[in-house]
Enzyme design. Structure first.
Site, PDB file in Angstrom:
ATOM      1  N   LYS A 208       1.457  -1.090   0.092  1.00 21.05           N
ATOM      2  CA  LYS A 208       0.452  -0.105  -0.299  1.00 21.05           C
ATOM      3  C   LYS A 208       0.158   0.890  -0.197  1.00 21.05           C
ATOM      4  O   LYS A 208       0.622   2.080  -0.643  1.00 21.05           O
ATOM      5  CB  LYS A 208      -0.749   0.243   1.390  1.00 21.05           C
ATOM      6  CG  LYS A 208      -2.148   1.245   0.940  1.00 21.05           C
ATOM      7  CD  LYS A 208      -2.610   1.068   2.585  1.00 21.05           C
ATOM      8  CE  LYS A 208      -3.924   2.212   2.600  1.00 21.05           C
ATOM      9  NZ  LYS A 208      -5.233   2.105   3.647  1.00 21.05           N
ATOM     10  N   GLU A 214       9.346  -5.477   4.630  1.00 17.01           N
ATOM     11  CA  GLU A 214       9.264  -7.342   4.246  1.00 17.01           C
ATOM     12  C   GLU A 214       8.992  -7.493   3.521  1.00 17.01           C
ATOM     13  O   GLU A 214       9.862  -7.823   2.109  1.00 17.01           O
ATOM     14  CB  GLU A 214       8.779  -8.174   4.583  1.00 17.01           C
ATOM     15  CG  GLU A 214       8.885  -8.174   6.474  1.00 17.01           C
ATOM     16  CD  GLU A 214       8.538  -7.510   6.900  1.00 17.01           C
ATOM     17  OE1 GLU A 214       8.130  -6.874   8.295  1.00 17.01           O
ATOM     18  OE2 GLU A 214       7.034  -6.156   6.915  1.00 17.01           O
ATOM     19  N   GLY A 269      -5.551  -2.728   4.688  1.00 16.77           N
ATOM     20  CA  GLY A 269      -4.705  -4.187   4.346  1.00 16.77           C
ATOM     21  C   GLY A 269      -5.572  -5.489   3.579  1.00 16.77           C
ATOM     22  O   GLY A 269      -5.708  -6.041   3.409  1.00 16.77           O
ATOM     23  N   ARG A 270      -6.563  -5.453   5.248  1.00 17.91           N
ATOM     24  CA  ARG A 270      -6.737  -6.691   5.509  1.00 17.91           C
ATOM     25  C   ARG A 270      -8.041  -7.070   4.732  1.00 17.91           C
ATOM     26  O   ARG A 270      -9.002  -7.730   5.148  1.00 17.91           O
ATOM     27  CB  ARG A 270      -6.574  -6.944   6.844  1.00 17.91           C
ATOM     28  CG  ARG A 270      -7.658  -5.879   7.791  1.00 17.91           C
ATOM     29  CD  ARG A 270      -7.220  -6.070   9.056  1.00 17.91           C
ATOM     30  NE  ARG A 270      -7.972  -4.940   9.956  1.00 17.91           N
ATOM     31  CZ  ARG A 270      -7.463  -3.956  10.457  1.00 17.91           C
ATOM     32  NH1 ARG A 270      -6.110  -3.749   9.789  1.00 17.91           N
ATOM     33  NH2 ARG A 270      -7.927  -2.751  11.168  1.00 17.91           N
ATOM     34  N   GLU A 355      -6.030  -8.705  14.212  1.00 14.97           N
ATOM     35  CA  GLU A 355      -6.219  -7.174  13.427  1.00 14.97           C
ATOM     36  C   GLU A 355      -6.662  -5.870  13.858  1.00 14.97           C
ATOM     37  O   GLU A 355      -6.667  -4.479  14.315  1.00 14.97           O
ATOM     38  CB  GLU A 355      -5.044  -6.905  12.387  1.00 14.97           C
ATOM     39  CG  GLU A 355      -4.046  -5.794  12.481  1.00 14.97           C
ATOM     40  CD  GLU A 355      -3.599  -6.124  11.110  1.00 14.97           C
ATOM     41  OE1 GLU A 355      -2.587  -6.732  10.566  1.00 14.97           O
ATOM     42  OE2 GLU A 355      -3.627  -6.371   9.835  1.00 14.97           O
ATOM     43  N   HIS A 386      -8.084 -35.407  15.571  1.00 14.24           N
ATOM     44  CA  HIS A 386      -7.007 -35.412  15.627  1.00 14.24           C
ATOM     45  C   HIS A 386      -5.609 -34.537  16.214  1.00 14.24           C
ATOM     46  O   HIS A 386      -4.195 -35.434  16.191  1.00 14.24           O
ATOM     47  CB  HIS A 386      -6.091 -36.366  14.329  1.00 14.24           C
ATOM     48  CG  HIS A 386      -7.438 -37.979  14.472  1.00 14.24           C
ATOM     49  ND1 HIS A 386      -7.409 -39.058  14.544  1.00 14.24           N
ATOM     50  CD2 HIS A 386      -8.646 -37.893  12.793  1.00 14.24           C
ATOM     51  CE1 HIS A 386      -7.771 -39.768  14.117  1.00 14.24           C
ATOM     52  NE2 HIS A 386      -9.363 -38.399  13.224  1.00 14.24           N
ATOM     53  N   LYS A 512       8.051  -2.481  14.356  1.00 11.49           N
ATOM     54  CA  LYS A 512       8.496  -2.353  13.865  1.00 11.49           C
ATOM     55  C   LYS A 512       9.663  -1.162  14.245  1.00 11.49           C
ATOM     56  O   LYS A 512      11.152  -1.605  13.317  1.00 11.49           O
ATOM     57  CB  LYS A 512       7.585  -2.030  12.463  1.00 11.49           C
ATOM     58  CG  LYS A 512       6.556  -2.667  11.924  1.00 11.49           C
ATOM     59  CD  LYS A 512       5.528  -1.912  10.559  1.00 11.49           C
ATOM     60  CE  LYS A 512       5.164  -2.886  10.513  1.00 11.49           C
ATOM     61  NZ  LYS A 512       4.243  -2.140   9.394  1.00 11.49           N
TER      62      LYS A 512
END
Length: 547
Positions: A208, A214, A269-270, A355, A386, A512
Site C-alpha cells: 500500500k 519485508e 490492507g486486510r 488486527e 486428531h 517495527k
C-alpha cells in the site's frame, strides 16, 4: 459513530442478569423443550448458504437482549456511516470504503465532493485487460516467451488474503503457477528462486505504501537477481508491476507508470482483496470468476445493510460471539472448515479479526474493562479432530466454534466427501449434547464392553459446547465472496459494540520501530539505544557468532 460505553447500556445490564439465569442451562434441555428450535434459529441466504445458530447456549430471550444491545450501541447508524464514506477510521482520519470496491449497482459514492466509482471501475477494467493478456499469452516476457509464473510480493493483507482466495478457488485455476512470498526470511526467497525462470515470470509488488520493510527488501533482492539474468533495466517493463497508493515511489523503484495498479488510503490492507490487491486472484482464476467473487461480497453487503437485525446473519453471529466472550469469558473462537481448499481460511480470519478488534482503548481514549476481540484459531477438517478436539470436548475451556463446509466436493472420489461430512455433522452434535442425547444407548456409553464405573468417568462427555454451522453448496467464487464478507461485517459489528476503532492497527508499529533501530545498530556496529539487559544479552550473543 456514537461513542457509547457498552457496559453502561441497559441492554448490557439486562444481559448480565439474564446470564445468571441461563449459565447452567444445558443445550439438551433447550432442544427437548423446543422442537422448532432449528427452524427459528437457522437462516438461509439466497439458497446459497445456511447458517445454524441453534446449537448455542442462548434462548429467544438471549437473542432479544443481544439485539437490544445492538440498538443501544446505534449499530444501524454505524453501518450507514461506513457505507456512506464518512471518516469512521478516526485515528487516521479516513473513511472505510472497501465495500465500494464491490458496488455492483455502480451507484454514486461521493467522497470529498467526487464520485469515486469511475476511478474504481477504471482500475477494474485495467485488471481485466491485463489478466486477459497474461492468461491468453498475448503478454510476453523480455525474451518473447509466454508468462507461466506469477509471484506476488507482499505481507499481511497484501499476501494472506490473495493467497487464501487462490487456494480456496483452485478448482477454477488456470495454467499459471502462483507463488506468494512474504517472509523476510531468506529461506523463502531461496526456495522461490529455485522454482522460477525469470524469462517467464512476472512480479507483483503489493504494498500500500511501498515502504513495507519485508516487501521492499524482497522486491529489491528479486530485482537484483532479475537484472543479472536479463541484463537490461528496460526489460523490467515486461515483468514488474506494482499495486500501491504510492505511485511515485513505485516509479522510482523502476516500474513503468502503465504497470502500476492504484490503491486508495480508504482501503485497509486486510480488506483489500476486492481491490487491485486481488490482481493475483484475477490472474489465477480469470477476471470473470474474480467478478463473481465481488458479486458474492456485494450481495452480503446488501443483506448486512438492509436486513433487520433479527435475521441479519453477520449481526447475529457477532452478537453471539460477544455473548460468549464477555459473559462466559471464553476468550477464544475456533474456525473449523471441512474442506481442504479452505485450509488458509482460519489464518485469514485470524488476521482480519485480531488486527481489527485487538484493541484495549475505547473511543474515549480510556482503557476498556470489557473483553474486545477474541483469539481466533483453527484448522481444517478431520486433521483437527486428531489434534485439539480432545480439549474442545473434555477440556476445562469453553470454546465456541464455527463449523464451515460445502455440501458438494469439487473432487468426489468414492465416498470421501460423505465420510468427511459425516464427521462434520457428528462433531457439532457431540459437542452440543455429549453423552446425554444417547444415554439410553449402551453401545455409546460402554465401549469394548468395559462397564467399570471408574473407566466410564473418563469416557463421559458433558456436552453443552456451543457451535455455529455454516453450510453452503460448493466452494465457488460467489460463495467465497459471501463467506469472507459475512466475517468482515461480523468483525465490524463487534467493533461497534466494543466501542473501539476497528480500522487502524497501531499495535504493529512499535516492534517495527525497534527492529529498525536494532538493524541500524548491526549495520553501523554501535548501540544507539539502551535496551533491557535481556534484549542486550541476546544481541550480544548474536554478535558473538556474526562479528
Amino acid at each position: 459513530m456514537k461513542n457509547i460505553t457498552p457496559i453502561e447500556t441497559l441492554a448490557w445490564k439486562n444481559l448480565k442478569n439474564h446470564f445468571q439465569d441461563i449459565k447452567n442451562v444445558h443445550l439438551t434441555d433447550l432442544f427437548n423443550t423446543d422442537q422448532d428450535r432449528f427452524k427459528h434459529l437457522s437462516f438461509s441466504f439466497k439458497d446459497k448458504l445456511l447458517v445454524d445458530i441453534s446449537k448455542n447456549r442462548i434462548t429467544y430471550k438471549t437473542v432479544r437482549l443481544l439485539l437490544n444491545l445492538a440498538h443501544d450501541m446505534h449499530l444501524h447508524e454505524a453501518i450507514q456511516k461506513m457505507f456512506s464514506g464518512i471518516s469512521i477510521n478516526i485515528t487516521e482520519n479516513r473513511p472505510v470504503l472497501h465495500t465500494a470496491l464491490r458496488n455492483k449497482l455502480n451507484n454514486q459514492i461521493i467522497l470529498n465532493g467526487f464520485d469515486i466509482m469511475p476511478e474504481i471501475n477504471f482500475v477494474l477494467d485495467k485488471i481485466k485487460i491485463f489478466s486477459d493478456q497474461i492468461i491468453s499469452g498475448k503478454w510476453k516476457g523480455y525474451s518473447g516467451k509466454r508468462i507461466t509464473n506469477v509471484v506476488n510480493i507482499g505481507i499481511g493483507g497484501s499476501d494472506l488474503g490473495p493467497k487464501m482466495v487462490t487456494d480456496a478457488l483452485q478448482a477454477y485455476k488456470n495454467h499459471l503457477n502462483m507463488f506468494f512470498i512474504s517472509n523476510i526470511d531468506s529461506t523463502e526467497l531461496f526456495q522461490l528462486l529455485q522454482k522460477i525462470d525469470f524469462e517467464t515470470t512476472i512480479f507483483l509488488i503489493s504494498s500500500k505504501t511501498f515502504t513495507t520493510q519485508e516487501t521492499m527488501i524482497n522486491a529489491k533482492t528479486i530485482k537484483t537477481y532479475f537484472l543479472k539474468k536479463a541484463d537490461n533495466i528496460e526489460h523490467m517493463d515486461q515483468h514488474f508491476f506494482a499495486v500501491t497508493t504510492a505511485v511515485r515511489k513505485a516509479e522510482n523503484f523502476g516500474i513503468s507508470k502503465n504497470n502500476i495498479f492504484r490503491l486508495w488510503d480508504w482501503v485497509g490492507g486486510r480488506y483489500s482483496i476486492w481491490s487491485a490487491m486481488g490482481l493475483s486472484i484475477a490472474l489465477s482464476i480469470g477476471f470473470t470468476n474474480f467478478d463473481q467473487l465481488l458479486t458474492g461480497a456485494y450481495d452480503m453487503d446488501v443483506h448486512f445493510k438492509q436486513t433487520d437485525f433479527n435475521k441479519n446473519i453477520p449481526v447475529l453471529l457477532a452478537l453471539i460471539g460477544i455473548w460468549y466472550n464477555n459473559f462466559f469469558n471464553t476468550e477464544t473462537e475456533a474456525i473449523l472448515p471441512y474442506d481442504q481448499y479452505l485450509h488458509r481460511f482460519p489464518e485469514y480470519i485470524q488476521q482480519s479479526n485480531m488486527e481489527s478488534n485487538g484493541k484495549n482503548i475505547d473511543q474515549n481514549g480510556n482503557r476498556v474493562c470489557w473483553q474486545t476481540g477474541p483469539i481466533i484459531w483453527g484448522a481444517v477438517g478431520t486433521n483437527g479432530q486428531h489434534s485439539f478436539y480432545q480439549l474442545m470436548h473434555q477440556g476445562t475451556k469453553l470454546i465456541p466454534c464455527d463449523f464451515i463446509a460445502p455440501i458438494l466436493s469439487h473432487n468426489p472420489i468414492y465416498n470421501h466427501h460423505t465420510v468427511l461430512l459425516s464427521n462434520f455433522f457428528a462433531q457439532t452434535h457431540a459437542l452440543a449434547f455429549g453423552n446425554f442425547f444417547h444415554k439410553k444407548n449402551s453401545n455409546l456409553s460402554c465401549i469394548h464392553g468395559i462397564k467399570d464405573q471408574y473407566i466410564e468417568k473418563f469416557k463421559f462427555f458433558e456436552g453443552n459446547r456451543p457451535s455455529n454451522t455454516l453450510l453452503f453448496k460448493k466452494i465457488d467464487p460467489y460463495s467465497l465472496g459471501l463467506l469472507i464478507t459475512l466475517y468482515e461485517h461480523k468483525i465490524f459489528t463487534q467493533g461497534v459494540i466494543f466501542n473501539i476503532f476497528s480500522f487502524d492497527q497501531w499495535g504493529v508499529e512499535l516492534g517495527k520501530q525497534i527492529s529498525q533501530s536494532i538493524y541500524s545498530d548491526f549495520i553501523h556496529d554501535k548501540c544507539s539505544l539502551h535496551y533491557d539487559v535481556s534484549t542486550q544479552g541476546l544481541i550480544n550473543y548474536y554478535n558473538k557468532y556474526t562479528k
